[in-house]
Design a protein around this motif. Sequence first.
Motif, PDB file in Angstrom:
ATOM      1  N   ASN A 130       1.902   0.262  -4.744  1.00 36.99           N
ATOM      2  CA  ASN A 130       3.148   0.614  -5.410  1.00 36.99           C
ATOM      3  C   ASN A 130       3.697  -0.604  -6.147  1.00 36.99           C
ATOM      4  O   ASN A 130       4.305  -1.474  -5.534  1.00 36.99           O
ATOM      5  CB  ASN A 130       4.161   1.117  -4.390  1.00 36.99           C
ATOM      6  CG  ASN A 130       5.466   1.539  -5.038  1.00 36.99           C
ATOM      7  OD1 ASN A 130       5.680   1.346  -6.235  1.00 36.99           O
ATOM      8  ND2 ASN A 130       6.349   2.099  -4.246  1.00 36.99           N
ATOM      9  N   ARG A 154       0.852  -1.201   0.000  1.00 35.21           N
ATOM     10  CA  ARG A 154       0.000   0.000   0.000  1.00 35.21           C
ATOM     11  C   ARG A 154       0.879   1.239   0.000  1.00 35.21           C
ATOM     12  O   ARG A 154       1.991   1.233   0.539  1.00 35.21           O
ATOM     13  CB  ARG A 154      -0.868   0.055   1.245  1.00 35.21           C
ATOM     14  CG  ARG A 154      -1.993  -0.972   1.446  1.00 35.21           C
ATOM     15  CD  ARG A 154      -2.310  -1.804   0.303  1.00 35.21           C
ATOM     16  NE  ARG A 154      -3.477  -2.670   0.539  1.00 35.21           N
ATOM     17  CZ  ARG A 154      -3.539  -3.904   0.117  1.00 35.21           C
ATOM     18  NH1 ARG A 154      -2.532  -4.455  -0.509  1.00 35.21           N
ATOM     19  NH2 ARG A 154      -4.614  -4.623   0.306  1.00 35.21           N
ATOM     20  N   THR A 155       0.373   2.313  -0.581  1.00 34.71           N
ATOM     21  CA  THR A 155       1.108   3.569  -0.629  1.00 34.71           C
ATOM     22  C   THR A 155       0.134   4.726  -0.762  1.00 34.71           C
ATOM     23  O   THR A 155      -1.079   4.527  -0.826  1.00 34.71           O
ATOM     24  CB  THR A 155       2.122   3.560  -1.804  1.00 34.71           C
ATOM     25  OG1 THR A 155       3.013   4.667  -1.665  1.00 34.71           O
ATOM     26  CG2 THR A 155       1.429   3.604  -3.154  1.00 34.71           C
ATOM     27  N   SER A 156       0.664   5.919  -0.826  1.00 36.43           N
ATOM     28  CA  SER A 156      -0.138   7.122  -1.058  1.00 36.43           C
ATOM     29  C   SER A 156      -0.251   7.361  -2.559  1.00 36.43           C
ATOM     30  O   SER A 156       0.632   6.950  -3.326  1.00 36.43           O
ATOM     31  CB  SER A 156       0.533   8.333  -0.409  1.00 36.43           C
ATOM     32  OG  SER A 156       0.633   8.143   0.975  1.00 36.43           O
ATOM     33  N   PRO A 157      -1.299   8.052  -2.993  1.00 33.40           N
ATOM     34  CA  PRO A 157      -1.438   8.347  -4.421  1.00 33.40           C
ATOM     35  C   PRO A 157      -0.266   9.188  -4.931  1.00 33.40           C
ATOM     36  O   PRO A 157       0.155  10.140  -4.275  1.00 33.40           O
ATOM     37  CB  PRO A 157      -2.733   9.158  -4.494  1.00 33.40           C
ATOM     38  CG  PRO A 157      -3.479   8.821  -3.247  1.00 33.40           C
ATOM     39  CD  PRO A 157      -2.436   8.543  -2.212  1.00 33.40           C
ATOM     40  N   ASP A 198      -9.785  13.784  -4.610  1.00 36.55           N
ATOM     41  CA  ASP A 198      -9.460  12.371  -4.851  1.00 36.55           C
ATOM     42  C   ASP A 198      -9.538  12.018  -6.336  1.00 36.55           C
ATOM     43  O   ASP A 198      -9.581  10.853  -6.697  1.00 36.55           O
ATOM     44  CB  ASP A 198     -10.362  11.455  -4.023  1.00 36.55           C
ATOM     45  CG  ASP A 198     -11.799  11.412  -4.531  1.00 36.55           C
ATOM     46  OD1 ASP A 198     -12.171  12.233  -5.395  1.00 36.55           O
ATOM     47  OD2 ASP A 198     -12.561  10.547  -4.077  1.00 36.55           O
ATOM     48  N   THR A 224      -7.802   0.873  -3.502  1.00 40.10           N
ATOM     49  CA  THR A 224      -6.601   0.815  -2.685  1.00 40.10           C
ATOM     50  C   THR A 224      -5.441   1.222  -3.573  1.00 40.10           C
ATOM     51  O   THR A 224      -5.322   0.728  -4.701  1.00 40.10           O
ATOM     52  CB  THR A 224      -6.363  -0.623  -2.162  1.00 40.10           C
ATOM     53  OG1 THR A 224      -7.491  -0.990  -1.346  1.00 40.10           O
ATOM     54  CG2 THR A 224      -5.094  -0.731  -1.350  1.00 40.10           C
ATOM     55  N   HIS A 249      -2.339  14.223 -10.604  1.00 35.70           N
ATOM     56  CA  HIS A 249      -3.387  14.664  -9.678  1.00 35.70           C
ATOM     57  C   HIS A 249      -4.156  15.820 -10.307  1.00 35.70           C
ATOM     58  O   HIS A 249      -3.563  16.731 -10.884  1.00 35.70           O
ATOM     59  CB  HIS A 249      -2.760  15.097  -8.346  1.00 35.70           C
ATOM     60  CG  HIS A 249      -3.769  15.463  -7.328  1.00 35.70           C
ATOM     61  ND1 HIS A 249      -3.809  16.705  -6.751  1.00 35.70           N
ATOM     62  CD2 HIS A 249      -4.799  14.760  -6.796  1.00 35.70           C
ATOM     63  CE1 HIS A 249      -4.818  16.744  -5.897  1.00 35.70           C
ATOM     64  NE2 HIS A 249      -5.432  15.573  -5.912  1.00 35.70           N
TER      65      HIS A 249
END
Length: 110
Positions: free
Chosen positions: A106, A53-56, A78, A103, A74
Amino acid sequence: MSVPSSESSRTEIVSGRPAGCPQSFCGCGAAIRVFGRVVPELNLAANWLRFPRTSPAPGMVAARRGHVFVLEQHIAGDVWKAYDANSGGHATRIHPRSLRGYTIVNPHAA
């Protein structure tokens, strides 16, 4: 949330089903975009959830059981400009997508 009207929020159909991909091709198309080749075990969208898992961020992948797409840029909140294979009508689009319900993983992490 409304998406800003700009070049980054425009929808563009870039192709259909990539060569070598199965009929349901979102995972396969994402693998080609990320890795430059078909990765058969990633044809199933749910298998992308095995990555950490990671951040956008650009180059990361939004995944859930049933669909996956690659984050490009971006836009706001969201909403991200996404490379979205099999995004409807058997087309591959670059278009705005909400991350809601997905979700972020990466695919570059070891």
